[in-house]
Design an enzyme around this catalytic site. Structure first.
Site, short mmCIF file in Angstrom:
data_model
loop_
_atom_site.label_atom_id
_atom_site.label_comp_id
_atom_site.label_asym_id
_atom_site.label_seq_id
_atom_site.Cartn_x
_atom_site.Cartn_y
_atom_site.Cartn_z
N GLU A 114 -4.94 -4.92 10.62
CA GLU A 114 -4.06 -3.89 10.66
C GLU A 114 -4.68 -3.06 12.10
O GLU A 114 -5.39 -2.48 12.11
CB GLU A 114 -4.09 -2.94 9.74
CG GLU A 114 -3.96 -3.42 8.17
CD GLU A 114 -3.27 -2.50 7.14
OE1 GLU A 114 -2.42 -3.01 6.76
OE2 GLU A 114 -4.02 -1.25 7.06
N SER A 132 3.55 -2.09 10.25
CA SER A 132 4.93 -1.91 10.52
C SER A 132 5.80 -3.39 10.17
O SER A 132 6.41 -3.90 10.75
CB SER A 132 5.25 -1.58 11.93
OG SER A 132 5.14 -0.21 12.14
N LYS A 164 0.30 4.34 -0.28
CA LYS A 164 -0.55 5.46 0.08
C LYS A 164 -0.37 6.65 -0.61
O LYS A 164 0.08 6.41 -1.76
CB LYS A 164 -0.11 5.62 1.74
CG LYS A 164 0.08 4.39 2.75
CD LYS A 164 0.08 4.49 4.03
CE LYS A 164 0.04 3.39 4.71
NZ LYS A 164 0.03 3.47 6.12
N ASN A 175 1.01 -1.26 0.11
CA ASN A 175 0.14 -0.12 0.09
C ASN A 175 0.93 1.19 0.00
O ASN A 175 1.39 1.53 0.90
CB ASN A 175 -0.90 0.10 1.45
CG ASN A 175 -1.68 1.27 1.38
OD1 ASN A 175 -1.87 2.00 0.52
ND2 ASN A 175 -2.19 1.20 2.53
N GLU A 208 -6.79 4.60 7.63
CA GLU A 208 -6.65 6.12 7.33
C GLU A 208 -7.80 6.77 6.69
O GLU A 208 -8.23 7.89 6.89
CB GLU A 208 -5.25 6.21 6.49
CG GLU A 208 -4.26 6.07 7.56
CD GLU A 208 -2.77 5.70 6.60
OE1 GLU A 208 -2.71 5.54 5.45
OE2 GLU A 208 -2.09 5.34 7.31
N GLY A 220 2.56 2.58 10.69
CA GLY A 220 3.40 3.62 10.45
C GLY A 220 3.99 4.03 11.88
O GLY A 220 4.80 4.83 11.80
N HIS A 227 -9.57 0.94 4.88
CA HIS A 227 -8.16 1.26 5.61
C HIS A 227 -8.42 2.14 6.76
O HIS A 227 -9.22 3.19 6.32
CB HIS A 227 -7.19 1.91 4.44
CG HIS A 227 -5.78 1.89 5.04
ND1 HIS A 227 -5.21 2.93 6.27
CD2 HIS A 227 -4.72 1.12 5.12
CE1 HIS A 227 -4.27 2.44 6.31
NE2 HIS A 227 -3.67 1.49 5.69
P1 PGA Z 1 3.01 0.23 7.73
O1 PGA Z 1 1.60 0.39 6.89
O2 PGA Z 1 3.50 -0.98 6.98
O3 PGA Z 1 3.66 1.49 7.14
O4 PGA Z 1 2.80 0.30 9.09
C1 PGA Z 1 0.54 -0.63 6.84
C2 PGA Z 1 -0.88 0.09 6.10
O5 PGA Z 1 -1.13 0.96 6.69
O6 PGA Z 1 -1.27 -0.61 5.42
#
Ligand code: PGA
Length: 251
Positions: free
Chosen positions: A168, A214, A11, A9, A98, A174, A96
């Site tokens: 997640e 992460s 983003k 992803n 976000e 992140g 997601h």
């Molecule tokens: P990250 O993001 O690996 O940077 O923690 C995962 C995601 O949001 O899909």
């Protein structure tokens, strides 16, 4: 069918040149990845078409990070399933955290989006996961259960063939903080059990459930070795070709 999947992803990262550079690097090292592992990349809308074109002779699939539930109309700034289909994108990430947090996406809206995506023959990567506060309050199972109920459990059994889930935990996205392999396995097993209860064991057993939050080359192996963890949804580490491919080699 349950698959091994590593999905990136991206983003809101990578302009056109950066997208091409990253894809070129992925393509050049693709031979190092076990063909049994399915790779997916999700660049931003503006880079989907170039990604489809660059990857057309490879096994890497291209996914969108979002989609509007309506087929067309006065929805300024939005992109429909038909538009994505017309450039060869047939996979979409929905739900997601976000999108839920910054764009106010509710369970009902996501229910609508999933419905449209499946009707338009898309494959959906649907994300669920609890906040830090919910985890601390020991409400994590209830939160995930309510996300599944609110957006997915109205679907027909047949629909589940086109759904991939991604667990997640919001506190691990992140942040550099990863759920332990045990925490991931526990939630994945819970999700599978919920599906078994609402549908049947066969449906539950065939759903691919990814872990996200992460994931890095250093922790992927332990996570992917868990019985109910079928791969990962990768954010930050997907922006580096070596890291992404190394993660794909962690099964
Ligand atoms: P990250 O993001 O690996 O940077 O923690 C995962 C995601 O949001 O899909």
């Amino acid at each position: 069918m349950r698959q091994k999947i590593v999905a990136g992803n991206w983003k809101m990262n990578c302009d056109l040149e950066e997208t091409k550079t990253l894809l070129k690097a992925l393509k050049s090292k693709l031979d190092s990845v076990d063909p049994a592992v399915n790779l997916i990349v999700a660049p931003s809308f503006t880079n989907l078409l170039p990604a489809v074109e660059m990857l057309k002779d490879t096994s890497i699939e291209v996914a969108a990070q979002n989609m509007h539930p309506k087929p067309n109309g006065p929805y300024t700034g939005e992109v429909s399933a038909k538009m994505l289909s017309s450039i060869g994108v047939k996979t979409v990430i929905l739900g997601h955290s976000e999108r839920r947090k910054y764009f106010g996406e509710t369970k009902a809206l996501l229910n609508d989006k999933v419905n449209t995506a499946l009707t338009q023959n898309f494959k959906v990567i649907f994300c669920v996961g609890e906040s830090l506060a919910a985890r601390q309050d020991k409400q994590h199972f209830q939160v995930v259960q309510s996300q599944l109920k609110g957006s997915l459990f109205y679907l027909s059994k047949k629909n589940w063939e086109h759904l991939i889930l991604a667990y997640e935990p919001v506190w691990a996205i992140g942040t550099g903080e990863t759920a332990t392999a045990q925490q991931a396995q526990e939630m994945h097993a819970f999700i599978r059990e919920e599906i078994a209860q609402n549908y049947d064991q066969q449906t539950a057993d065939q759903v691919t459930i990814l872990y996200g939050g992460s994931v890095k080359p250093g922790n992927a192996q332990e996570l992917f070795s868990q019985k109910d963890v079928d791969g990962g949804l990768i954010g930050g580490a997907a922006l580096n070709a070596d890291d992404f491919l190394n993660i794909a080699n962690c099964f």
